[in-house]
Enzyme design. Structure first.
Site, PDB file in Angstrom:
ATOM      1  N   HIS A 163      -9.787  21.442  -5.097  1.00  0.00           N
ATOM      2  CA  HIS A 163      -9.686  22.693  -5.558  1.00  0.00           C
ATOM      3  C   HIS A 163     -10.765  23.580  -5.583  1.00  0.00           C
ATOM      4  O   HIS A 163     -10.951  24.768  -5.130  1.00  0.00           O
ATOM      5  CB  HIS A 163      -9.002  22.627  -6.899  1.00  0.00           C
ATOM      6  CG  HIS A 163      -7.587  22.192  -7.146  1.00  0.00           C
ATOM      7  ND1 HIS A 163      -7.368  20.937  -7.854  1.00  0.00           N
ATOM      8  CD2 HIS A 163      -6.388  22.555  -6.466  1.00  0.00           C
ATOM      9  CE1 HIS A 163      -6.030  20.621  -7.776  1.00  0.00           C
ATOM     10  NE2 HIS A 163      -5.544  21.476  -7.097  1.00  0.00           N
ATOM     11  N   LYS A 199       8.200  20.752 -16.373  1.00  0.00           N
ATOM     12  CA  LYS A 199       7.276  19.612 -16.021  1.00  0.00           C
ATOM     13  C   LYS A 199       6.259  19.361 -16.691  1.00  0.00           C
ATOM     14  O   LYS A 199       5.307  20.378 -16.914  1.00  0.00           O
ATOM     15  CB  LYS A 199       6.880  19.774 -14.391  1.00  0.00           C
ATOM     16  CG  LYS A 199       6.358  18.640 -13.846  1.00  0.00           C
ATOM     17  CD  LYS A 199       6.334  18.628 -12.479  1.00  0.00           C
ATOM     18  CE  LYS A 199       4.843  18.169 -11.821  1.00  0.00           C
ATOM     19  NZ  LYS A 199       4.552  18.420 -10.426  1.00  0.00           N
ATOM     20  N   ARG A 249      -4.541  20.720   3.509  1.00  0.00           N
ATOM     21  CA  ARG A 249      -5.155  19.661   3.550  1.00  0.00           C
ATOM     22  C   ARG A 249      -4.793  18.848   4.694  1.00  0.00           C
ATOM     23  O   ARG A 249      -5.650  18.226   5.569  1.00  0.00           O
ATOM     24  CB  ARG A 249      -4.399  18.666   2.449  1.00  0.00           C
ATOM     25  CG  ARG A 249      -5.385  19.187   1.097  1.00  0.00           C
ATOM     26  CD  ARG A 249      -4.516  18.624   0.008  1.00  0.00           C
ATOM     27  NE  ARG A 249      -3.593  19.370  -0.497  1.00  0.00           N
ATOM     28  CZ  ARG A 249      -3.007  19.395  -1.730  1.00  0.00           C
ATOM     29  NH1 ARG A 249      -3.511  18.848  -2.455  1.00  0.00           N
ATOM     30  NH2 ARG A 249      -2.000  19.870  -1.792  1.00  0.00           N
ATOM     31  N   SER A 278      -4.303  16.049  -7.342  1.00  0.00           N
ATOM     32  CA  SER A 278      -4.611  15.945  -8.747  1.00  0.00           C
ATOM     33  C   SER A 278      -3.584  14.823  -9.101  1.00  0.00           C
ATOM     34  O   SER A 278      -3.978  13.939 -10.015  1.00  0.00           O
ATOM     35  CB  SER A 278      -3.809  17.231  -9.633  1.00  0.00           C
ATOM     36  OG  SER A 278      -4.698  18.296  -9.623  1.00  0.00           O
TER      37      SER A 278
HETATM   38  P1  ADP Z   1      -1.951  19.253  -6.493  1.00  0.00           P
HETATM   39  O1  ADP Z   1      -1.206  18.934  -7.289  1.00  0.00           O
HETATM   40  O2  ADP Z   1      -1.358  19.049  -5.071  1.00  0.00           O
HETATM   41  O3  ADP Z   1      -3.295  18.898  -6.308  1.00  0.00           O
HETATM   42  P2  ADP Z   1      -2.154  22.172  -6.798  1.00  0.00           P
HETATM   43  O4  ADP Z   1      -0.702  22.753  -7.126  1.00  0.00           O
HETATM   44  O5  ADP Z   1      -2.816  22.125  -8.123  1.00  0.00           O
HETATM   45  O6  ADP Z   1      -1.787  20.952  -6.015  1.00  0.00           O
HETATM   46  O7  ADP Z   1      -2.865  22.893  -5.629  1.00  0.00           O
HETATM   47  C1  ADP Z   1      -2.863  24.122  -5.564  1.00  0.00           C
HETATM   48  C2  ADP Z   1      -3.430  24.493  -4.111  1.00  0.00           C
HETATM   49  O8  ADP Z   1      -4.984  24.076  -4.076  1.00  0.00           O
HETATM   50  C3  ADP Z   1      -2.786  23.943  -2.920  1.00  0.00           C
HETATM   51  O9  ADP Z   1      -1.716  24.378  -2.632  1.00  0.00           O
HETATM   52  C4  ADP Z   1      -3.893  23.929  -1.943  1.00  0.00           C
HETATM   53  O10 ADP Z   1      -4.180  25.224  -1.478  1.00  0.00           O
HETATM   54  C5  ADP Z   1      -5.152  23.589  -3.019  1.00  0.00           C
HETATM   55  N1  ADP Z   1      -5.439  22.269  -2.739  1.00  0.00           N
HETATM   56  C6  ADP Z   1      -5.122  21.284  -3.655  1.00  0.00           C
HETATM   57  N2  ADP Z   1      -5.857  20.149  -3.435  1.00  0.00           N
HETATM   58  C7  ADP Z   1      -6.554  20.257  -2.159  1.00  0.00           C
HETATM   59  C8  ADP Z   1      -7.623  19.647  -1.664  1.00  0.00           C
HETATM   60  N3  ADP Z   1      -7.714  18.256  -1.983  1.00  0.00           N
HETATM   61  N4  ADP Z   1      -8.412  20.399  -0.731  1.00  0.00           N
HETATM   62  C9  ADP Z   1      -8.081  21.646  -0.556  1.00  0.00           C
HETATM   63  N5  ADP Z   1      -7.195  22.429  -1.125  1.00  0.00           N
HETATM   64  C10 ADP Z   1      -6.461  21.752  -1.917  1.00  0.00           C
END
Ligand code: ADP
Length: 192
Positions: free
Chosen positions: A50, A74, A123, A160
């Site tokens: 992120h 959730k 990703r 996450s």
């Molecule tokens: P997650 O629970 O899958 O980590 P989030 O809903 O918090 O996801 O993620 C929000 C956004 O952050 C994703 O839609 C993506 O655009 C970006 N994101 C999440 N993880 C990554 C990563 N490892 N690399 C790049 N962008 C990411």
């Protein structure tokens, strides 16, 4: 890595929007010339993946809003205020990041803050189908554009949920999350 594409609440259309700003930089109407973008997500908790996207967006835009989605159905490991506090801490040095919560339609959040662009990390190909649908829905609903940023390959497997799972079983995640998040995760998991 497995993304949460199937989670319909993830930055998806739901109900009307309400937001809370924790690091106000003035109202949008006072700064009409600023280029703004939003990085939305659940950030439970923020990872280096992120952070990489937010940092890259912060170099392209005057202000980057990090919008932490409230999903009442959730329960996360961290509550919304904890997630916001961690994001604020690890983005403080970027200098142009505002962290807010929202629920409802992301495009309503964009309208409210006069934000014309959503920035998302891609990703893997597996992210693409869902993200394309969302992007097409969002531009159709409101004219808000979505820009996709290719993930740093070092983080292309990272989510996450995976971080939480590995941490829960004692795996080393110190290279995957910023130090304050590592500390908060370890403290939270010790309580459980
Ligand atoms: P997650 O629970 O899958 O980590 P989030 O809903 O918090 O996801 O993620 C929000 C956004 O952050 C994703 O839609 C993506 O655009 C970006 N994101 C999440 N993880 C990554 C990563 N490892 N690399 C790049 N962008 C990411």
């Amino acid at each position: 890595m497995v993304s949460s594409r199937a989670d319909p609440a993830r930055t998806s259309p739901c109900e009307p929007v309400m937001t809370r700003s924790t690091r106000p930089t003035g109202t949008e109407s006072e700064e009409p010339h600023l280029r703004r973008a939003v990085c939305p997500g659940s950030f439970d908790p923020i990872t280096n993946g992120h952070l990489d996207i937010i940092a890259r967006a912060s170099r392209l835009y005057d202000t980057v809003h990090v919008a932490v989605m409230i999903n009442q159905s959730k329960k996360g490991l961290f509550d919304i205020d904890e997630r916001i506090a961690l994001i604020e801490e690890v983005t403080a040095d970027l200098g142009n990041v505002r962290v807010e919560s929202f629920h409802g339609l992301l495009v309503d959040f964009c309208k409210q803050h006069d934000i014309p662009a959503i920035v998302k990390g891609l990703r893997a190909v597996s992210d693409f189908d869902y993200e394309l649908q969302m992007a097409q829905m969002n531009i159709g609903l409101s004219g808000v554009e979505t820009l996709f940023v290719p993930t740093n390959p070092a983080y292309s497997f990272l989510s996450s949920s995976l971080v939480k799972e590995v941490a829960q079983w004692g795996g080393d995640i110190s290279h995957l999350v910023p130090p304050p998040v590592l500390e908060a995760l370890n403290a939270r998991l010790r309580q459980q």
